[in-house]
Motif scaffolding. Structure first.
Motif, short mmCIF file in Angstrom:
data_model
loop_
_atom_site.label_atom_id
_atom_site.label_comp_id
_atom_site.label_asym_id
_atom_site.label_seq_id
_atom_site.Cartn_x
_atom_site.Cartn_y
_atom_site.Cartn_z
N ASN A 138 -2.02 -17.59 -6.76
CA ASN A 138 -1.01 -16.23 -7.69
C ASN A 138 -2.04 -15.27 -8.39
OD1 ASN A 138 1.83 -17.11 -7.14
ND2 ASN A 138 1.17 -18.91 -7.51
N CYS A 139 -3.43 -16.50 -8.60
CA CYS A 139 -4.38 -15.01 -9.26
C CYS A 139 -5.44 -13.93 -8.84
CB CYS A 139 -5.08 -15.64 -10.02
SG CYS A 139 -4.49 -16.29 -11.83
N PHE A 140 -5.76 -12.99 -9.44
CA PHE A 140 -7.38 -12.60 -8.15
C PHE A 140 -8.35 -12.99 -8.79
CE2 PHE A 140 -10.06 -9.27 -8.80
CZ PHE A 140 -10.60 -8.84 -7.23
N TYR A 141 -8.34 -13.99 -9.88
CA TYR A 141 -9.86 -14.38 -10.03
C TYR A 141 -9.13 -16.04 -9.82
CZ TYR A 141 -11.70 -10.33 -12.05
OH TYR A 141 -11.65 -8.77 -11.79
N PRO A 142 -10.02 -15.86 -8.71
CA PRO A 142 -9.06 -17.85 -8.61
C PRO A 142 -10.30 -18.78 -9.35
CG PRO A 142 -11.10 -17.29 -6.92
CD PRO A 142 -10.98 -16.45 -7.63
N PRO A 143 -9.24 -19.71 -9.55
CA PRO A 143 -10.65 -21.43 -10.51
C PRO A 143 -11.38 -21.45 -9.86
CG PRO A 143 -8.81 -21.66 -10.48
CD PRO A 143 -8.68 -20.41 -10.08
N MET A 144 -12.53 -21.91 -10.34
CA MET A 144 -14.13 -22.33 -9.95
C MET A 144 -14.61 -23.42 -10.44
SD MET A 144 -15.85 -17.80 -9.70
CE MET A 144 -17.11 -19.26 -9.27
N ARG A 145 -15.41 -23.90 -9.40
CA ARG A 145 -16.09 -25.23 -9.43
C ARG A 145 -17.78 -24.15 -9.58
NH1 ARG A 145 -16.12 -30.91 -11.13
NH2 ARG A 145 -14.42 -30.38 -11.31
N VAL A 146 -18.82 -24.86 -9.58
CA VAL A 146 -19.87 -24.19 -10.17
C VAL A 146 -20.92 -25.48 -10.33
CG1 VAL A 146 -21.92 -22.81 -11.48
CG2 VAL A 146 -19.53 -21.86 -11.39
N PHE A 181 -28.25 -26.40 -18.43
CA PHE A 181 -27.11 -27.42 -18.04
C PHE A 181 -27.63 -28.11 -17.50
CE2 PHE A 181 -26.75 -22.59 -17.40
CZ PHE A 181 -26.12 -22.63 -17.44
N LYS A 182 -29.19 -29.43 -17.84
CA LYS A 182 -29.65 -30.13 -17.97
C LYS A 182 -29.08 -31.23 -17.60
CE LYS A 182 -33.73 -33.50 -18.60
NZ LYS A 182 -34.66 -33.23 -19.58
N GLY A 183 -27.77 -31.26 -18.62
CA GLY A 183 -26.78 -32.38 -18.46
C GLY A 183 -25.77 -32.12 -17.98
N ASP A 184 -25.57 -30.55 -17.45
CA ASP A 184 -24.08 -30.40 -17.12
C ASP A 184 -24.38 -29.56 -16.12
OD1 ASP A 184 -22.15 -30.87 -19.24
OD2 ASP A 184 -23.74 -30.22 -20.45
N ARG A 185 -24.72 -30.27 -15.13
CA ARG A 185 -24.43 -29.66 -13.32
C ARG A 185 -23.16 -29.50 -12.67
NH1 ARG A 185 -27.15 -32.33 -9.89
NH2 ARG A 185 -27.48 -34.60 -10.67
N ASN A 186 -22.55 -30.00 -13.06
CA ASN A 186 -21.37 -29.26 -12.44
C ASN A 186 -20.01 -29.32 -13.14
OD1 ASN A 186 -21.46 -30.65 -9.52
ND2 ASN A 186 -21.98 -32.41 -11.28
N LEU A 187 -19.55 -27.98 -13.29
CA LEU A 187 -18.34 -27.05 -14.12
C LEU A 187 -17.42 -27.18 -13.80
CD1 LEU A 187 -21.57 -25.61 -15.93
CD2 LEU A 187 -19.89 -27.47 -17.08
N LYS A 188 -16.69 -26.61 -14.47
CA LYS A 188 -15.20 -25.38 -13.77
C LYS A 188 -16.09 -24.07 -14.82
CE LYS A 188 -12.48 -30.00 -13.81
NZ LYS A 188 -11.25 -30.14 -14.35
N LEU A 189 -15.20 -23.94 -14.13
CA LEU A 189 -15.11 -22.29 -14.41
C LEU A 189 -14.21 -21.68 -15.02
CD1 LEU A 189 -16.82 -19.20 -15.63
CD2 LEU A 189 -17.06 -18.71 -13.32
#
Length: 347
Positions: free
Chosen positions: A86-94, A106-114
Motif C-alpha cells: 500500500n505504500c510508495f516507499y516499501p519497508p526494506m532490509r539492508v 555497522f560493524k556489529g549491525d550488518r543486517n538492518l530494517k529500514l
C-alpha cells in the motif's frame, strides 16, 4: 633512544581515535542524533525483483559527524506486508558483508530494517516521526526493545525520468538476531507461545505500552508485529515492533479490526491477558512514576514532526495517564478488559 614498545601503542591509540571520530566506533545505536545517508535505486525493481530471500545489489553513502562521506556496498530487499502493498516507499532490509562493515558503525549491525515514510505526501514524514517516537517511548517502559537510529535519507528513485533526489526522514531498526545476542537470548520464530507463559512483569509492561500508544494490531501468540525472545529455559519475553497502525501515529492509511470492538485507530483496547491484579497494580504504579520521563521523551523527539503533531501526541498520551490515575477507569479499561486464557486462540 626511544622506547618503541611505548611509542607504537601511542600511535595505535591515536589511529583508533581517528577512526572513532570518522566512523563513530561507539556503535550505530549508541548515538541518537540523525545519521545522514544517501541511496539510489529503482523502487520498481526493488518491489518486483526482491522478496524475503532475494536481494539486489546497491550502495549507501554514509556521512560521518565530521562531514566525511564513505560509500558502502550493500544488498537490499523488500519486507513486510501491508506497507509493501500500500505504500510508495516499501519497508526494506539492508544487508552488508563483514569486510564492508569493518571499521564502521555497522560493524556489529550488518543486517538492518529500514523504515521510510509510506507516501510522497509532504506530511508523510510526520507520521514516520511519530512512529519513531513510539520506539523511544517503548524504551521508557521496558528494557526489552529493538534499538533504533533516526536517519536523514537522500533518496534517488532511478525510475524517475528527472532522477531528482528527495529528502526523507527514516530510521534503522536492529535485527532480530542482534537484539537476541545483546541479551544473550534466542528468538523463537514460528512458535506459538501462549502469552500467559511469558515472563509476567515484562509482558505486562509490554501490554501497558500497547495500550498507551493505542495499538491493537499485534498478537504474541501468532507473532504478529511481535517477536518472542527466550532468555533462559524459564524466561520468555515479548519484543514488539511496527507501530504505525496505532492511535499515537494515526496515519491516513490506518486500518482497524472491527471484530474486536474497535471502530477507530485512536480507540484504546487492552489486549493483554489477565494476570495477578497485584502485578497489574504494581506495573501501573511503575509507569505512573515515569509520566514526566515520557513527557520529556515526546518533547525531545518532537523535532521529527510538526508542532500540531507534537500537541496531538501529548494529548493522546495524557489520556492514557488519565486511565492509570483513575481507579474507576483503570478497573474498566484494564482489570475488567484483560483477556481470559480461553481467548488465547484469537487475535
Amino acid at each position: 633512544m626511544r622506547n618503541r614498545s611505548f611509542v607504537q601503542p601511542v600511535f595505535l591509540i591515536l589511529f583508533l581515535t581517528l577512526l572513532s571520530d570518522v566512523y563513530g566506533q561507539g556503535g550505530l545505536f549508541e548515538a541518537k542524533e540523525p545519521m545522514a545517508i544517501e541511496m539510489s535505486f529503482s523502487i520498481k525493481q526493488l518491489k518486483t525483483e526482491t522478496n524475503d530471500s532475494t536481494f539486489i545489489d546497491s550502495q549507501m553513502i554514509v556521512e560521518s559527524a565530521n562531514g566525511q562521506k564513505d560509500t558502502l556496498d550493500i544488498e537490499i530487499r523488500v519486507r513486510g506486508n501491508f506497507r509493501l502493498e500500500n505504500c510508495f516507499y516499501p519497508p526494506m532490509r539492508v544487508k552488508m558483508k563483514k569486510k564492508e562493515a569493518a571499521n564502521t558503525v555497522f560493524k556489529g549491525d550488518r543486517n538492518l530494517k529500514l523504515v521510510l515514510p509510506c507516501s510522497k505526501a509532504k506530511n508523510a514524514g510526520n507520521y514516520l516521526g511519530r512512529e519513531y517516537l513510539a520506539y523511544q517511548l517503548y524504551e521508557d517502559i521496558t528494557e526489552y526493545t529493538f534499538q533504533t537510529r533516526p536517519l536523514r535519507v537522500t533518496l534517488t528513485d532511478t525510475d524517475s525520468k528527472k532522477a531528482e533526489s528527495v529528502e526523507l526522514l527514516g530510521f534503522f531498526i536492529e535485527d532480530d538476531d542482534d537484539v537476541a545476542d545483546r541479551f544473550g537470548g534466542k528468538i523463537l520464530d514460528d512458535k506459538k507461545i501462549i502469552p500467559t507463559l511469558m515472563e509476567d512483569s515484562a509482558t505486562v509492561r509490554h501490554d501497558f505500552f500497547q495500550l498507551m500508544i493505542g495499538n491493537t494490531d499485534w498478537s504474541g501468540l501468532f507473532q504478529h508485529n511481535e517477536k518472542v525472545m527466550m532468555l533462559d529455559d524459564k524466561t520468555i519475553v515479548p519484543l514488539a515492533y511496527d507501530f504505525d497502525m496505532t492511535g499515537l501515529v494515526n496515519p491516513p492509511y490506518a486500518q482497524v479490526n472491527r471484530n474486536i470492538g474497535v471502530e477507530r485507530v485512536t480507540d484504546r483496547l487492552y489486549r493483554g491477558f489477565c494476570r495477578d491484579p497485584a502485578l497489574l497494580q504494581a506495573i501501573r504504579a511503575e509507569i505512573l512514576a515515569k509520566e514526566n520521563q515520557i513527557s520529556e521523551t515526546i518533547e525531545k523527539n518532537s523535532v521529527y514532526f510538526g508542532e500540531s503533531d507534537a500537541k496531538a501526541c501529548k494529548l493522546y498520551i495524557n489520556d492514557f495517564f488519565d486511565i492509570l490515575k483513575s481507579d474507576r477507569l483503570f478497573e474498566y479499561n484494564v482489570l475488567n478488559a484483560c483477556r481470559s486464557n480461553s481467548a488465547a486462540q484469537t487475535f
